[in-house]
Design a protein around this motif. Structure first.
Motif, PDB file in Angstrom:
ATOM      1  N   GLU A  90      53.033  -4.408  26.980  1.00 19.60           N
ATOM      2  CA  GLU A  90      53.625  -6.199  26.049  1.00 19.60           C
ATOM      3  C   GLU A  90      53.916  -6.879  26.780  1.00 19.60           C
ATOM      4  O   GLU A  90      54.153  -7.669  26.414  1.00 19.60           O
ATOM      5  CB  GLU A  90      54.019  -5.980  25.151  1.00 19.60           C
ATOM      6  N   VAL A  91      54.214  -6.807  28.195  1.00 15.70           N
ATOM      7  CA  VAL A  91      54.402  -7.583  29.679  1.00 15.70           C
ATOM      8  C   VAL A  91      53.122  -8.706  29.793  1.00 15.70           C
ATOM      9  O   VAL A  91      52.297  -8.654  30.768  1.00 15.70           O
ATOM     10  CB  VAL A  91      55.049  -7.021  30.931  1.00 15.70           C
ATOM     11  N   LYS A  92      53.573 -10.039  28.478  1.00 13.40           N
ATOM     12  CA  LYS A  92      52.149 -10.667  29.144  1.00 13.40           C
ATOM     13  C   LYS A  92      51.642 -11.799  30.197  1.00 13.40           C
ATOM     14  O   LYS A  92      50.793 -12.107  30.649  1.00 13.40           O
ATOM     15  CB  LYS A  92      52.126 -11.772  27.928  1.00 13.40           C
TER      16      LYS A  92
ATOM     17  N   ALA B 179      54.645  -5.235  39.601  1.00 11.95           N
ATOM     18  CA  ALA B 179      55.472  -4.985  39.144  1.00 11.95           C
ATOM     19  C   ALA B 179      56.033  -3.666  39.142  1.00 11.95           C
ATOM     20  O   ALA B 179      57.285  -3.522  39.387  1.00 11.95           O
ATOM     21  CB  ALA B 179      55.290  -4.426  37.375  1.00 11.95           C
ATOM     22  N   CYS B 180      55.671  -2.791  40.045  1.00 12.90           N
ATOM     23  CA  CYS B 180      56.029  -1.504  40.783  1.00 12.90           C
ATOM     24  C   CYS B 180      57.380  -2.287  42.071  1.00 12.90           C
ATOM     25  O   CYS B 180      57.637  -1.454  42.275  1.00 12.90           O
ATOM     26  CB  CYS B 180      55.175   0.062  40.476  1.00 12.90           C
ATOM     27  N   ALA B 181      56.122  -2.861  42.505  1.00 10.20           N
ATOM     28  CA  ALA B 181      56.352  -3.259  43.917  1.00 10.20           C
ATOM     29  C   ALA B 181      58.235  -3.442  43.620  1.00 10.20           C
ATOM     30  O   ALA B 181      59.368  -3.909  44.488  1.00 10.20           O
ATOM     31  CB  ALA B 181      55.898  -4.254  44.324  1.00 10.20           C
ATOM     32  N   ALA B 182      57.764  -5.006  42.626  1.00  8.76           N
ATOM     33  CA  ALA B 182      58.867  -5.735  42.364  1.00  8.76           C
ATOM     34  C   ALA B 182      59.902  -5.168  41.782  1.00  8.76           C
ATOM     35  O   ALA B 182      61.489  -5.386  41.577  1.00  8.76           O
ATOM     36  CB  ALA B 182      58.777  -6.750  41.480  1.00  8.76           C
TER      37      ALA B 182
ATOM     38  N   VAL C 228      67.985  -4.864  32.637  1.00  5.65           N
ATOM     39  CA  VAL C 228      67.915  -6.523  33.715  1.00  5.65           C
ATOM     40  C   VAL C 228      66.661  -7.057  34.218  1.00  5.65           C
ATOM     41  O   VAL C 228      66.148  -7.843  33.639  1.00  5.65           O
ATOM     42  CB  VAL C 228      68.948  -6.523  34.636  1.00  5.65           C
ATOM     43  N   ILE C 229      65.971  -5.645  34.362  1.00  6.15           N
ATOM     44  CA  ILE C 229      64.234  -5.932  35.583  1.00  6.15           C
ATOM     45  C   ILE C 229      63.469  -5.897  34.581  1.00  6.15           C
ATOM     46  O   ILE C 229      62.994  -6.868  34.132  1.00  6.15           O
ATOM     47  CB  ILE C 229      64.328  -5.130  36.137  1.00  6.15           C
ATOM     48  N   GLU C 230      63.856  -5.437  33.250  1.00  7.07           N
ATOM     49  CA  GLU C 230      62.965  -5.587  32.247  1.00  7.07           C
ATOM     50  C   GLU C 230      62.985  -6.964  31.661  1.00  7.07           C
ATOM     51  O   GLU C 230      61.562  -7.194  31.417  1.00  7.07           O
ATOM     52  CB  GLU C 230      62.574  -3.879  30.695  1.00  7.07           C
TER      53      GLU C 230
ATOM     54  N   TYR D 211      58.724 -13.769  32.578  1.00  4.61           N
ATOM     55  CA  TYR D 211      57.786 -13.725  33.873  1.00  4.61           C
ATOM     56  C   TYR D 211      56.706 -14.460  33.243  1.00  4.61           C
ATOM     57  O   TYR D 211      55.567 -13.923  32.718  1.00  4.61           O
ATOM     58  CB  TYR D 211      57.334 -13.149  34.495  1.00  4.61           C
ATOM     59  N   ALA D 212      56.525 -16.128  33.716  1.00  6.72           N
ATOM     60  CA  ALA D 212      54.953 -17.162  33.097  1.00  6.72           C
ATOM     61  C   ALA D 212      53.712 -16.231  34.140  1.00  6.72           C
ATOM     62  O   ALA D 212      52.223 -16.277  33.489  1.00  6.72           O
ATOM     63  CB  ALA D 212      55.387 -18.033  32.846  1.00  6.72           C
TER      64      ALA D 212
END
Length: 469
Positions: free
Chosen positions: A290-292, A303-306, A319-321, A327-328
């Motif tokens: 659901e992270v658009k 996302a895994c790397a960040a 907090v990361i989630e 994030y746009a």
């Protein structure tokens, strides 16, 4: 600005007066060096003169007499396919050659740091694909979490243009192979390797040279933590070189291909779920579906790397989630630009090679695919796993007909121009379709850069849909 340290009173030559070159010249002057500047472009030289820099033709005989170093902009070749003549002259004279990245790392820390409660950190991100999104995502998460963070390097500001970091500040750098290959100092606190696919092979003398340029950030940088994508052989090799064994949690392995639970520290994504494991135990998870701003497997790798990089700084998973959800996304990278009548329009103009275009194709179904441009070495065969997602390809570029032939059995229309491709895609699109610009090619046959190509796509979409500018 980060004033350059170590060259006070010395003559330093700067070759190339674009963004990074002028930034280096200013920072050298701030560090009390005597700058000798040169660019083959008269316009660039005039800009430097207007800022008070001395212009010296570095190709003339004796130009490097008394010069302590030559600072080179990243676009100028220093070895392959052939060295630039000025760089060759510097090497012949025994003058060290460096770039703004090397100057940054040798100049960042100051005596003021001794009074900080928390020493500033540098996170450096490299790889073939996803490094811009990964860098921007790290910066966004840190900022949303209230950490003072700056984004620089191959994205955002020039590395020497940033402000000196404050107590507990973080500098996030995106570094290309051109930048890591030449820098004489590379000392990040956290280094990130996303993935590797063939690119810039002429500049590095082949795939081995390209990987070697990326590897320098780790092997010569000696980061405290290394976040390494292990879905390619090169990443697994690099992780093995950096770690003392499978339980060494200074190396965080990341994957979107497999579960990684047998290591000291790992982060992986499967079926849209990110999982963090430490010494065999799951300690964190995020539902990425659901992270658009992060659609598709390739963005799940980002996302895994960040996530891993932010965890090294002590941020909690929730907090990361939260940062992920706000994030746009970056322009021209899986950027959703419009939706009308059940049809989504996505600008991935940054997909300039086959590997990045394949990742875009795999992220969506029912694709009206706008592709084509200046084809890179290696052909289009690597796109095969994603072609089943394509309903029709609309091919642009001066060599559009030849590019279309390379797509094999895919239903294609040779459109040549962006305006015609968008018009035909809009004509054909049905509810549930995605009109996707993912060129799998460079832009230089029709545009100055991939940004201009993406902007043209967005303008044509808005015009066709009657959405205005």
């Amino acid at each position: 600005m980060i004033p350059v340290r170590g060259y006070a009173g010395a003559k330093v030559a700067v070759l190339g007066l674009g963004r990074s070159g002028l930034s280096a010249a200013r920072a050298l002057r701030a560090g009390h060096a005597e700058v000798l500047a040169w660019d083959d472009s008269e316009t660039a030289r005039d800009t430097a003169v207007a800022e008070g820099f001395a212009i010296v033709d570095l190709a003339r005989a004796g130009a490097f007499d008394g010069v302590a170093a030559l600072i080179v902009s990243p676009g100028i070749p220093h070895l392959y396919p052939v060295p630039n003549r000025v760089i060759a002259a510097a090497q012949e004279a025994g003058v060290p050659v460096d770039n703004d990245i090397g100057l940054f790392f040798r100049s960042l820390a100051t005596d003021d740091w001794d009074g900080f409660d928390v020493t500033p950190k540098v996170i450096a991100v490299t790889g073939s694909n996803g490094k811009s999104t990964t860098s921007a995502l790290i910066h966004h998460v840190l900022t949303e979490a209230g950490r003072a963070a700056q984004l620089a390097g191959n994205i955002g500001r020039g590395v020497l243009d940033i402000d000196p970091p404050e107590d507990s500040g973080v500098v996030v750098l995106e570094l290309s192979s051109y930048q890591t290959d030449l820098a004489r100092a590379l000392t990040p606190d956290v280094a990130v390797f996303t993935n590797l696919s063939p690119d810039h092979l002429d500049r590095h003398g082949g795939l081995g040279g390209y990987f070697a340029a990326k590897r320098r950030l780790f092997a010569e940088g000696g980061p405290d933590r290394a976040v390494i994508g292990v879905d390619e052989a090169e990443g697994r090799y690099l992780a093995g070189q950096m770690a003392e064994g499978p339980n060494d949690d200074r190396v965080i392995r990341i994957s979107v291909d497999r579960k990684l639970s047998g290591f000291g520290w790992s982060v992986f994504a499967r079926k849209g779920f990110l999982s963090e494991y430490r010494h065999g135990r799951q300690v964190g998870s995020i539902d990425l579906r659901e992270v658009k701003g992060l659609p598709g497997s390739h963005n799940h790798q980002n996302a895994c790397a960040a996530y891993a990089a932010c965890r090294t700084l002590g941020l909690a998973p929730r907090v990361i989630e939260a940062g992920f959800h706000s994030y746009a996304g970056l322009p021209h990278r899986s950027q959703r630009v419009a939706e009308k009548d059940g049809v989504i329009f996505v600008n991935d103009s940054k997909a300039t090679n086959v590997d990045s275009a394949l990742k875009a194709l795999l992220a969506f179904d029912n694709i009206r695919w706008i592709c084509g441009g200046l084809e890179k070495d290696g052909g289009l065969g690597g796109l095969a796993p994603g072609l089943a997602h394509v309903r029709r390809a609309y091919v642009i570029g001066r060599e559009a007909a030849q590019f279309a032939i390379g797509l094999g059995a895919v239903d294609t229309e040779v459109c040549t121009t962006m305006s015609e491709a968008v018009a035909r895609a809009v004509r054909d699109a049905e509810p549930g379709d995605v009109v996707l610009l993912a060129p799998a090619a460079a832009s230089f046959d029709q545009y100055d850069n991939f940004e201009k190509r993406g902007e043209d796509f967005m303008a044509q979409v808005h015009a066709q849909l009657g959405l205005g500018a």
